[in-house]
Design a protein around this motif. Structure first.
Motif, PDB file in Angstrom:
ATOM      1  N   UNK A 173       0.670  -1.160  -0.055  1.00 26.72           N
ATOM      2  CA  UNK A 173      -0.022   0.080  -0.123  1.00 26.72           C
ATOM      3  C   UNK A 173       1.000   1.206  -0.031  1.00 26.72           C
ATOM      4  N   UNK A 174       1.877   1.277   0.797  1.00 22.48           N
ATOM      5  CA  UNK A 174       2.793   2.504   0.897  1.00 22.48           C
ATOM      6  C   UNK A 174       3.577   2.565  -0.555  1.00 22.48           C
ATOM      7  N   UNK A 175       4.173   1.514  -1.157  1.00 22.85           N
ATOM      8  CA  UNK A 175       4.924   1.688  -2.208  1.00 22.85           C
ATOM      9  C   UNK A 175       3.935   2.161  -3.322  1.00 22.85           C
ATOM     10  N   UNK A 176       2.774   1.553  -3.265  1.00 24.82           N
ATOM     11  CA  UNK A 176       1.932   2.062  -4.537  1.00 24.82           C
ATOM     12  C   UNK A 176       1.392   3.271  -4.298  1.00 24.82           C
ATOM     13  N   UNK A 177       1.216   3.778  -3.293  1.00 26.77           N
ATOM     14  CA  UNK A 177       0.767   5.192  -2.892  1.00 26.77           C
ATOM     15  C   UNK A 177       1.835   6.286  -3.246  1.00 26.77           C
ATOM     16  N   UNK A 178       3.307   5.925  -2.814  1.00 27.23           N
ATOM     17  CA  UNK A 178       4.357   6.875  -3.187  1.00 27.23           C
ATOM     18  C   UNK A 178       4.373   6.643  -4.803  1.00 27.23           C
ATOM     19  N   UNK A 179       4.354   5.615  -5.428  1.00 26.57           N
ATOM     20  CA  UNK A 179       4.307   5.491  -6.864  1.00 26.57           C
ATOM     21  C   UNK A 179       3.454   6.548  -7.540  1.00 26.57           C
ATOM     22  N   UNK A 180       2.240   6.468  -7.018  1.00 28.70           N
ATOM     23  CA  UNK A 180       1.149   7.312  -7.442  1.00 28.70           C
ATOM     24  C   UNK A 180       0.811   8.675  -6.720  1.00 28.70           C
ATOM     25  N   UNK A 194      -0.558   8.954  -4.146  1.00 31.91           N
ATOM     26  CA  UNK A 194      -1.797   9.030  -3.500  1.00 31.91           C
ATOM     27  C   UNK A 194      -1.663   9.142  -1.833  1.00 31.91           C
ATOM     28  N   UNK A 195      -1.932  10.497  -1.520  1.00 34.05           N
ATOM     29  CA  UNK A 195      -1.263  10.775  -0.178  1.00 34.05           C
ATOM     30  C   UNK A 195      -2.190  10.091   1.003  1.00 34.05           C
ATOM     31  N   UNK A 196      -3.677  10.186   0.900  1.00 31.93           N
ATOM     32  CA  UNK A 196      -4.591   9.618   2.016  1.00 31.93           C
ATOM     33  C   UNK A 196      -3.963   8.136   2.106  1.00 31.93           C
ATOM     34  N   UNK A 197      -4.081   7.407   0.980  1.00 31.96           N
ATOM     35  CA  UNK A 197      -3.569   5.896   1.150  1.00 31.96           C
ATOM     36  C   UNK A 197      -2.452   5.747   1.721  1.00 31.96           C
ATOM     37  N   UNK A 198      -1.421   6.707   1.445  1.00 36.20           N
ATOM     38  CA  UNK A 198       0.055   6.442   2.132  1.00 36.20           C
ATOM     39  C   UNK A 198      -0.193   6.694   3.563  1.00 36.20           C
ATOM     40  N   UNK A 199      -0.845   7.470   4.070  1.00 38.93           N
ATOM     41  CA  UNK A 199      -0.809   7.839   5.647  1.00 38.93           C
ATOM     42  C   UNK A 199      -1.635   6.569   6.163  1.00 38.93           C
ATOM     43  N   UNK A 200      -2.533   5.866   5.668  1.00 38.82           N
ATOM     44  CA  UNK A 200      -3.200   4.859   6.229  1.00 38.82           C
ATOM     45  C   UNK A 200      -2.190   3.499   6.169  1.00 38.82           C
ATOM     46  N   UNK A 201      -1.492   3.464   4.829  1.00 38.17           N
ATOM     47  CA  UNK A 201      -0.607   2.303   5.170  1.00 38.17           C
ATOM     48  C   UNK A 201       0.614   2.690   6.169  1.00 38.17           C
ATOM     49  N   UNK A 202       0.889   3.686   6.413  1.00 39.42           N
ATOM     50  CA  UNK A 202       1.938   3.985   7.412  1.00 39.42           C
ATOM     51  C   UNK A 202       1.359   3.687   8.873  1.00 39.42           C
ATOM     52  N   UNK A 203       0.014   3.972   8.927  1.00 34.23           N
ATOM     53  CA  UNK A 203      -0.621   3.558  10.201  1.00 34.23           C
ATOM     54  C   UNK A 203      -0.695   2.040  10.445  1.00 34.23           C
ATOM     55  N   UNK A 204      -0.750   1.189   9.387  1.00 31.00           N
ATOM     56  CA  UNK A 204      -0.990   0.101   9.803  1.00 31.00           C
ATOM     57  C   UNK A 204       0.580  -0.537  10.103  1.00 31.00           C
ATOM     58  N   UNK A 205       1.506  -0.066   9.210  1.00 34.56           N
ATOM     59  CA  UNK A 205       2.921  -0.312   9.709  1.00 34.56           C
ATOM     60  C   UNK A 205       3.292  -0.065  11.164  1.00 34.56           C
ATOM     61  N   UNK A 206       2.869   1.063  11.455  1.00 36.34           N
ATOM     62  CA  UNK A 206       3.234   1.490  12.887  1.00 36.34           C
ATOM     63  C   UNK A 206       2.555   0.451  13.858  1.00 36.34           C
ATOM     64  N   UNK A 207       1.214   0.148  13.501  1.00 36.18           N
ATOM     65  CA  UNK A 207       0.487  -0.619  14.687  1.00 36.18           C
ATOM     66  C   UNK A 207       1.096  -2.045  14.505  1.00 36.18           C
ATOM     67  N   UNK A 208       1.675  -2.481  13.414  1.00 40.49           N
ATOM     68  CA  UNK A 208       2.196  -3.953  13.428  1.00 40.49           C
ATOM     69  C   UNK A 208       3.848  -3.821  14.214  1.00 40.49           C
TER      70      UNK A 208
END
Length: 911
Positions: free
Chosen positions: A589-596, A598-612
């Protein structure tokens, strides 16, 4: 140009920024002030004195505000030859934004990053001075991009100076950047400026009158003095009546215009209406009006036009006076001539806009051309410009339904650009004419999104709006209805108890939106159905469905191009406690968001990585993701993310002092309006803090049974609840979270859940069964890499052993717990372990601050990525900073950690 006077303090502040840039550090300053106060003169003076800098100038032009990225194109034109050396996502984004390719432009953040990379790469050769004048007239898309760029400059040898009027409507785009406001000149400085500009004797009473009338406005002083005759300067002829500065300046320019021939006034109006300043275009338009180049000569003689290769006015106020004094019919005629002079193939946006301004009644042909121009602009990422074009197209549309559709499209463009105020206005204009049921239902969805962004995510009633949209869409287009409900489910989870509709009700509704008979469900469809099942069925049935959906998502190569769906699907591995799949999906999610971009999806992906990381990783990594999330949020200045602050709070509860944690909790609670997810994390942070200090009854009083309904974090919450209740003396209260853990572990089969269950079982067991359960917990949690939670088990196991009078055995586990807590920066639990060790009679060393603590969040980010093997350019691309800033941070990291190479970073940042 008269010498600059009375601005010594301002010049000193700017000189300091220039010196910083010479030394390798960037400096950004916004210079504000009223018209004529001397902003341009100040920046001209700085530009002339900074001969060792490469100078770039950008001027905001009011009539260019409808052209997406016009200002950014001005800035980057000298460097576009280097576009091919940009990282591919950035190169594609910039090429699309400037119409160099037909690709659809990504999110504006990626366009801004491309600009940052070009600018900072150029500064490696020579320091750059960028002067951005009249920023209040930048097109909104450029202003957004340049605001992001300004906030990402750091160690880049760039000095960026931005001038704009006080209280400029869109000045918020540069919020958070250092600024100074130019105030009126003092009396002595006013006299000095007047004498230098006139270079002729002036009677004392005339001088005093001019200084009084100008009220410290430098342009007014210069222009007032220029208007005086020799007799007026000498005091032998009467002076004009005193007027407010703004009116008098306008009057001065109008009098100068009135003295010009009619043909000159008409051709100057064409110059004022044409933003490019291109002589050829102006002359072609002048020819349409029966004028020629000779008509410009009197204006040059009068000094109204500036010297230079293009056509520009001596001061922006002259342009404004020329344009505003003209009658509407004259302005329309000038724009009509410019439209005729502009090639539709080469400059479709310019031509469409000139035709639009020239129209004085609804004209469907012009409206259609504007709509096509908006599609071009929106496709390049110029969403704010597209909205302006669509709004004007709607005004010129005769058919009410077509007009409403264009207003609706303008609302969508504004929403994409982040301008919720304009989006709401456009939607209200569209609503009466939206006869198409499908379009009306989509409008409700847009209304919900506008409300969500506009309220900062603080209005739980938004969920009801989204649900209404989904219900209305279902009989018209079930796929659209499912798409809406897929966005609404995480929204309801976020709002929690403050949601107008419970998440379980939304999940049940989602399950009624069945795909058409024979339609093969996509992986996103399967993810939606599985998440809905998690909230409506027992774990024994919903978990297997979630596992099948997760497998479908992981096997789908197409979903990687859709960051939004990836972000939604991340809930599945979290609910399954499948940490490997969790990492895979969130990273994708983070990689695809960086590629495109996609700001909001990037933040959501980072949140999931943090919780993991909090589950099976490191607190350092969790803090790094939290810092990255916060930095992006601050860079784009969009909706404040309380979720990011709440996630930071959880990390802080493990690592920081009680006072710091409580201060952050107070700040979050006061601004969260009862948001369920944020308030849950605030309470959870308090539980962690209480458990770390041994305040078990306090922790027990803070536990809430509703936490078990959050499937993503329910396992951790339940384990904490069991410990809090048992150690707080309320064994009966611990039974419910223990039962939930047992059901969850049986359904997921996760070693992590089994490890948490074993610890809870041990706490609830009698003496005979506790020890085996503690050892099972350590083994299960250790096998899945959950070092932090292994240490939690070691701690309570050691405490149990001490109570069993087995002090030597207790020391072994308490020392292991303390070592892990200290290594991971979990200071509060390390202190609890130290106190327990001392109670066993062992010498428990006091924790000493580690070198890691000296690193800033961004230094820690850079260090971790460098240790993982990324090069500086890759780190820069990932963190949305420049390569030179990465190098700067690495040098500081090496110095602080007393190392000399990337190789040595590995062992120091591995925890």
């Amino acid at each position: 140009m008269p010498a600059l006077v009375g601005r010594d303090e301002e010049l000193a502040a700017i000189d300091e920024l220039l010196d910083r840039a010479r030394g390798g550090m960037s400096g950004v300053l916004v210079v504000r002030g009223e018209a004529g106060i001397g902003k341009t003169s100040l920046l001209d003076h700085v530009a002339a004195s900074a001969a060792d800098f490469e100078l770039l100038r950008v001027i905001g032009i009011e009539s260019e505000m409808h052209l997406g990225f016009a200002g950014l194109h001005q800035l980057l034109t000298p460097f576009l030859g280097g576009i091919d050396v940009l990282p591919p996502p950035q190169a594609r984004a910039l090429a699309a934004a400037f119409g160099m390719t037909d690709e659809a432009a990504p999110d504006q953040f990626l366009i801004a990053l491309a600009a940052l990379t070009l600018i900072t790469s150029a500064a490696e050769r020579r320091p750059l001075l960028i002067v951005l004048d009249d920023a209040q007239w930048l097109d909104p898309d450029s202003a957004d991009a340049l605001g992001i760029l300004a906030r990402r400059l750091h160690a880049d040898r760039v000095c960026l100076l931005i001038s704009m009027r006080d209280a400029a409507g869109d000045g918020h785009r540069f919020d958070g950047i250092s600024s100074l406001t130019l105030t009126s000149l003092g009396g002595d400085s006013s006299v000095e400026l007047l004498e230098r500009s006139l270079q002729a004797p002036v009677a004392d009473e005339v001088r005093d009158r001019l200084v009084a009338d100008a009220r410290g406005n430098p342009l007014a002083l210069i222009e007032f003095g220029r208007e005086l005759s020799a007799g007026q300067r000498a005091g032998t002829e009467p002076l004009p009546p005193a007027l407010p500065v703004a009116r008098e300046l306008e009057g001065l320019f109008l009098r100068q215009l009135d003295a010009l021939p009619d043909a000159t006034q008409r051709v100057l109006l064409v110059v004022a209406a044409e933003p490019s300043g291109d002589l050829t275009t102006v002359l072609r338009a002048a020819a349409v009006l029966g004028l020629d180049e000779g008509a410009l000569a009197p204006a040059r003689t009068a000094g109204l036009l500036a010297d230079g290769p293009g056509l520009s006015f001596r001061h922006p106020l002259v342009r404004a006076a020329v344009y505003q004094r003209a009658a509407p019919v004259e302005r329309r005629r000038a724009h009509g001539a410019l439209a005729d002079a502009t090639d539709a193939g080469d400059e479709p946006l310019h031509r469409a806009w000139h035709r639009a301004v020239a129209a004085d009644a609804p004209d469907d042909d012009v409206a259609g051309e504007l709509e096509r121009a908006a599609q071009i602009s929106g496709g390049r990422g110029g969403c704010a410009a597209a909205s302006s074009l669509l709004t004007r197209a709607a005004e010129l549309t005769s058919d009410p339904e077509a007009r409403a559709a264009r207003h609706f499209a303008a609302a969508v463009a504004d929403l994409t650009a982040g301008n919720t105020t304009r989006a709401r206005t456009s939607l209200e204009l569209a609503r009466p004419g939206l006869r198409d049921p499908l379009l009306a239902a989509q409008a409700r969805r847009v209304e919900g999104a506008i409300a969500y962004l506009g309220s900062g995510g603080a209005d739980g009633g938004i969920v009801a709006t989204m649900v209404e949209s989904a219900r209305t869409l279902a009989p018209l287009d079930v796929n659209l209805a499912r798409d809406v409900i897929f966005d609404t489910l995480p929204m309801a989870i976020y709002f929690g108890a403050s949601s107008a509709i419970p998440v379980s009700d939304i999940a049940r509704l989602a399950r009624t939106f069945e795909l058409p008979r024979g339609a093969a469900p996509s992986s996103a469809d399967q993810a939606l159905d599985a998440i809905a099942a998690l909230f409506t069925e027992e774990l024994d049935t919903s978990i297997p469905q979630a596992r099948r959906a997760l497998a479908a998502v992981l096997a789908d190569p197409d979903i990687s191009s859709q960051p939004r769906y990836l972000a939604r699907a991340c809930y599945l591995p979290q609910a399954l406690s499948d940490h490997d799949a969790w990492l895979t999906l969130a990273s994708a999610c983070v990689a695809a968001s960086r590629e495109q971009g996609s700001f909001q999806s990037l933040l959501e992906g980072l949140s999931y990585l943090l919780l993991r990381e909090i589950c099976v990783g490191s607190l350092d990594a969790a803090a790094t993701y939290a810092a990255e999330h916060r930095e992006f949020q601050e860079a784009v200045q969009r909706m404040p993310s309380r979720t990011a602050a709440a996630h930071e709070l959880i990390v802080s509860a493990w690592r920081d002092s009680e006072a710091t944690v409580r201060e952050r909790i107070s700040a979050l609670e006061s601004g969260s309006h009862g948001l369920g997810y944020v308030m849950m994390l605030c309470r959870q942070a308090q539980v962690i803090l209480a458990l770390s200090s041994g305040s078990y009854q306090v922790a027990s009083s803070l536990v809430h049974d509703n936490w078990l309904h959050n499937l993503g974090l329910g396992g951790l919450h339940a384990a904490d609840a069991v410990e809090a209740h048992v150690r707080g003396g309320d064994r009966e209260a611990a039974l419910e979270p223990a039962r939930y853990l047992a059901d969850r572990a049986r359904a997921t089969g996760s070693g992590f859940d089994r490890g948490l269950l074993s610890r809870s079982t041990a706490l609830l067991s009698d003496e005979d069964g506790a020890e085996a359960a503690f050892r099972d917990s350590i083994e299960e949690l250790g096998a899945c890499g959950a070092r932090l939670h292994v240490a939690r088990t070691e701690l309570v196991y050691g405490e149990w052993l001490r109570r069993q009078k087995r002090r030597r055995d207790a020391r072994e586990h308490l020392e292991a717990a303390q070592r892990t807590f200290e290594a991971m920066g979990a200071r509060n639990f390390a202190e609890r372990a130290r106190v327990e060790l001392r109670a066993t009679g062992a010498h428990a060393r006091k924790r000493v601050d580690e070198t890691r603590d000296a690193l800033t969040p961004q230094e820690s980010q850079v260090a971790r990525l460098a240790a993982a093997g990324l090069h500086n350019t890759e780190i820069a691309e990932r963190l949305f900073i420049s390569a030179s800033t990465v190098d700067y941070h690495l040098r500081k990291v090496y110095r602080k950690l007393d190392i000399t190479s990337r190789h040595a970073l590995g062992s120091l940042v591995s925890t």
